[in-house]
Write an enzyme that holds these catalytic residues in place. Structure first.
Site, PDB file in Angstrom:
ATOM      1  N   ASP A 176       1.764 -17.307 -21.901  1.00  0.00           N
ATOM      2  CA  ASP A 176       2.763 -17.123 -22.951  1.00  0.00           C
ATOM      3  C   ASP A 176       2.809 -15.664 -23.418  1.00  0.00           C
ATOM      4  O   ASP A 176       1.805 -14.956 -23.335  1.00  0.00           O
ATOM      5  CB  ASP A 176       2.387 -18.054 -24.113  1.00  0.00           C
ATOM      6  N   HIS A 191       8.920 -10.992 -17.926  1.00  0.00           N
ATOM      7  CA  HIS A 191       8.571 -11.986 -16.901  1.00  0.00           C
ATOM      8  C   HIS A 191       8.030 -11.303 -15.646  1.00  0.00           C
ATOM      9  O   HIS A 191       7.079 -11.771 -15.032  1.00  0.00           O
ATOM     10  CB  HIS A 191       9.789 -12.847 -16.548  1.00  0.00           C
ATOM     11  N   LEU A 201      -9.375 -21.024  -2.563  1.00  0.00           N
ATOM     12  CA  LEU A 201      -8.821 -21.267  -3.902  1.00  0.00           C
ATOM     13  C   LEU A 201      -7.577 -22.159  -3.814  1.00  0.00           C
ATOM     14  O   LEU A 201      -6.678 -21.898  -3.015  1.00  0.00           O
ATOM     15  CB  LEU A 201      -8.450 -19.925  -4.553  1.00  0.00           C
TER      16      LEU A 201
END
Ligand code: V07
Length: 255
Positions: free
Chosen positions: A35, A52, A146
């Protein structure tokens, strides 16, 4: 610098800079609510989309940091079911970020054995976005390094509704005995059916709530919040979150 240190770690060493303890328990699964990208841009009088894009750079950094210390699963909240309400131009921009990310990162992620998965509803996504995701999932399907999940068009309640609809249909078809419904059965119908629950949730940018993220899966998860905006979040912040998680784990161990 830290990247170098992290690689050289042995089990008994303690990394001085981060307070993270290599002999401590590394969380298996870390989930992140990324956020503060819009606010970061506002503070610089930049358009929200600049935030962004800066946030995407942070994703690359944090994923590398996670991989280097041996975290097995990362789940990044990239786009919620609520985010469709944002201005059209912003949504269009966001829907191009998966391709942009993958075009520069996918080959390297494959080299490192990373598996990519998308969690969320696949309808409503533009065809170009979905296609990029499907290709990344397909090309990394066999990878055992991962496990990197992107929650995209994801909502926690939406996920639970979908699970109940699947189970209701199976009951109606006589394939599921309603008296055998239990937590395991519900978990099997979530997007995370093959993924363990998160050990640690990180949320940036000062909001202290879950915002419909992984409602079922976060039942026992350690929560860690910071005021730092996502584009300003560094691997040092990430290691700090893990160090605090390790401290909590040690305290539980002591009682
Ligand atoms: C998005 C950047 C990070 C901050 C939060 C919002 C904006 C990476 C991806 C992504 C998604 C799927 C994938 C590879 C990368 C992404 C969206 C937004 C929609 F396979 N960052 N990022 N997707 N932001």
């Amino acid at each position: 610098m830290l990247e170098h240190l992290a690689r050289k770690w042995t089990r008994k060493e303690k990394q001085p800079d981060s307070g993270m303890d290599a002999s401590g328990k590394i969380p298996v699964h870390v989930a992140v609510i990324m956020d503060g990208n819009g606010r970061w841009a506002n503070l610089r009088s930049l358009p929200r989309v600049a935030g962004h894009r800066a946030g995407m750079k942070t994703v690359k950094e944090v994923v590398k940091a996670a991989d280097e210390i041996g975290i097995r699963y990362m789940t990044m909240y990239a786009f919620s079911t609520e985010n469709w309400k944002r201005p059209r131009d912003e949504v269009d921009f966001l829907m191009r970020l998966p391709q942009e990310f993958l075009s520069t990162e996918l080959d390297e992620l494959i080299d490192r054995g990373v598996r990519i998965r998308m969690l969320g509803s696949r309808d409503k996504l533009p065809a170009h976005t979905l296609e990029a995701l499907l290709i990344a999932e397909e090309r990394t399907r066999e990878n055992t390094g991962l496990q990197l999940n992107f929650a995209l068009n994801y909502g926690g309640r939406d996920e639970i509704v979908k699970a109940f609809m699947e189970m209701a249909a199976q009951v109606q078809a006589g394939l599921l005995d309603p008296s055998k419904l239990d937590e395991k059965e519900i978990s099997r119908h979530l997007y995370t059916s093959e993924i363990p629950d998160p050990d640690l949730l990180i949320r940036t940018s000062g909001e202290i709530r879950l915002s419909n993220f992984m409602l079922w899966q976060l039942a026992y998860t350690e929560l860690w919040f910071t005021d730092v905006l996502w584009p300003d979040f560094t691997r040092e912040h990430f290691y700090q979150a893990i160090a605090e998680y390790q401290g909590r784990a040690r305290r539980y161990g002591a009682v």
